[in-house]
Design a protein around this motif. Structure first.
Motif, PDB file in Angstrom:
ATOM      1  N   ALA A  48       0.834  -1.203   0.000  1.00 27.22           N
ATOM      2  CA  ALA A  48       0.000   0.000   0.000  1.00 27.22           C
ATOM      3  C   ALA A  48       0.871   1.256   0.000  1.00 27.22           C
ATOM      4  CB  ALA A  48      -0.932  -0.003   1.211  1.00 27.22           C
ATOM      5  N   ILE A  49       1.943   1.231   0.755  1.00 27.63           N
ATOM      6  CA  ILE A  49       2.862   2.377   0.793  1.00 27.63           C
ATOM      7  C   ILE A  49       3.551   2.523  -0.562  1.00 27.63           C
ATOM      8  CG2 ILE A  49       4.966   3.300   1.841  1.00 27.63           C
ATOM      9  CD1 ILE A  49       3.995   1.970   4.482  1.00 27.63           C
ATOM     10  N   ASP A  50       3.955   1.408  -1.163  1.00 25.20           N
ATOM     11  CA  ASP A  50       4.562   1.455  -2.496  1.00 25.20           C
ATOM     12  C   ASP A  50       3.596   2.040  -3.525  1.00 25.20           C
ATOM     13  OD1 ASP A  50       7.124   0.495  -1.944  1.00 25.20           O
ATOM     14  OD2 ASP A  50       6.572  -1.602  -2.307  1.00 25.20           O
ATOM     15  N   ASP A  51       2.334   1.658  -3.424  1.00 24.12           N
ATOM     16  CA  ASP A  51       1.328   2.210  -4.341  1.00 24.12           C
ATOM     17  C   ASP A  51       1.203   3.718  -4.171  1.00 24.12           C
ATOM     18  OD1 ASP A  51       0.840  -0.307  -5.376  1.00 24.12           O
ATOM     19  OD2 ASP A  51      -0.996  -0.624  -4.200  1.00 24.12           O
ATOM     20  N   ALA A  63      11.282   8.396   0.175  1.00 25.28           N
ATOM     21  CA  ALA A  63      11.074   8.143   1.603  1.00 25.28           C
ATOM     22  C   ALA A  63      10.005   7.077   1.812  1.00 25.28           C
ATOM     23  CB  ALA A  63      10.692   9.433   2.320  1.00 25.28           C
ATOM     24  N   MET A  64       8.954   7.138   1.008  1.00 22.79           N
ATOM     25  CA  MET A  64       7.882   6.141   1.134  1.00 22.79           C
ATOM     26  C   MET A  64       8.388   4.758   0.731  1.00 22.79           C
ATOM     27  SD  MET A  64       4.731   8.426  -0.282  1.00 22.79           S
ATOM     28  CE  MET A  64       3.346   7.439   0.240  1.00 22.79           C
ATOM     29  N   ASN A  65       9.172   4.690  -0.324  1.00 24.51           N
ATOM     30  CA  ASN A  65       9.730   3.403  -0.743  1.00 24.51           C
ATOM     31  C   ASN A  65      10.670   2.840   0.314  1.00 24.51           C
ATOM     32  OD1 ASN A  65       8.451   3.046  -3.269  1.00 24.51           O
ATOM     33  ND2 ASN A  65       9.895   4.441  -4.239  1.00 24.51           N
ATOM     34  N   ASP A  66      11.452   3.712   0.929  1.00 23.22           N
ATOM     35  CA  ASP A  66      12.339   3.271   2.015  1.00 23.22           C
ATOM     36  C   ASP A  66      11.539   2.741   3.200  1.00 23.22           C
ATOM     37  OD1 ASP A  66      14.534   3.987   0.497  1.00 23.22           O
ATOM     38  OD2 ASP A  66      14.900   5.869   1.570  1.00 23.22           O
ATOM     39  N   ALA A  70      11.547  -1.025   4.754  1.00 21.44           N
ATOM     40  CA  ALA A  70      11.799  -1.251   6.179  1.00 21.44           C
ATOM     41  C   ALA A  70      10.682  -2.086   6.805  1.00 21.44           C
ATOM     42  CB  ALA A  70      11.939   0.083   6.911  1.00 21.44           C
ATOM     43  N   ILE A  71       9.455  -1.805   6.432  1.00 20.52           N
ATOM     44  CA  ILE A  71       8.317  -2.574   6.960  1.00 20.52           C
ATOM     45  C   ILE A  71       8.404  -4.022   6.507  1.00 20.52           C
ATOM     46  CG2 ILE A  71       5.805  -2.886   6.755  1.00 20.52           C
ATOM     47  CD1 ILE A  71       5.619   0.216   6.809  1.00 20.52           C
ATOM     48  N   ARG A  72       8.703  -4.223   5.237  1.00 20.53           N
ATOM     49  CA  ARG A  72       8.852  -5.584   4.716  1.00 20.53           C
ATOM     50  C   ARG A  72       9.966  -6.331   5.464  1.00 20.53           C
ATOM     51  NH1 ARG A  72       8.028  -3.648  -0.270  1.00 20.53           N
ATOM     52  NH2 ARG A  72       6.023  -4.339  -0.995  1.00 20.53           N
ATOM     53  N   GLY A  73      11.097  -5.666   5.644  1.00 20.28           N
ATOM     54  CA  GLY A  73      12.222  -6.293   6.340  1.00 20.28           C
ATOM     55  C   GLY A  73      11.890  -6.633   7.780  1.00 20.28           C
TER      56      GLY A  73
END
Length: 94
Positions: A48-51, A63-66, A70-73
């Protein structure tokens, strides 16, 4: 003759692998299911953040992609730890 022997050996290896996979206790399987749910939830949040990042530009998108990474990791780390703990706590012989 070699083909028959090779086939029999492969069948034995497959049966052994399936036998070992079936050795997990119900508690371990439940913990692994919970870990998978954590992984799925964090992936959904990151997606959702990537979208949203796709609709942004520049530093905001970066910043959103980072943050998504981080959330995925963090989700992956937490899920792996849950699975490791379930493996260690499992008392089922195998």
């Amino acid at each position: 003759m070699k083909g028959i022997f090779k086939g029999a050996m492969m069948a034995s290896v497959v049966a052994l692998g399936l036998g070992l996979a079936a050795c997990d206790s119900k508690q371990e399987n439940a913990a692994e299911d919970t870990a998978d749910a954590v992984r799925d939830a964090t992936d959904a949040t990151a997606d959702a953040i990537d979208d949203a990042a796709g609709k942004a530009s520049g530093e905001a998108a970066d910043a959103m992609n980072d943050k998504a990474d981080a959330i995925r990791g963090a989700g992956e780390t937490k899920a792996d730890a849950m699975e490791d703990q379930a493996d260690k706590a499992d008392k089922t012989p195998g």
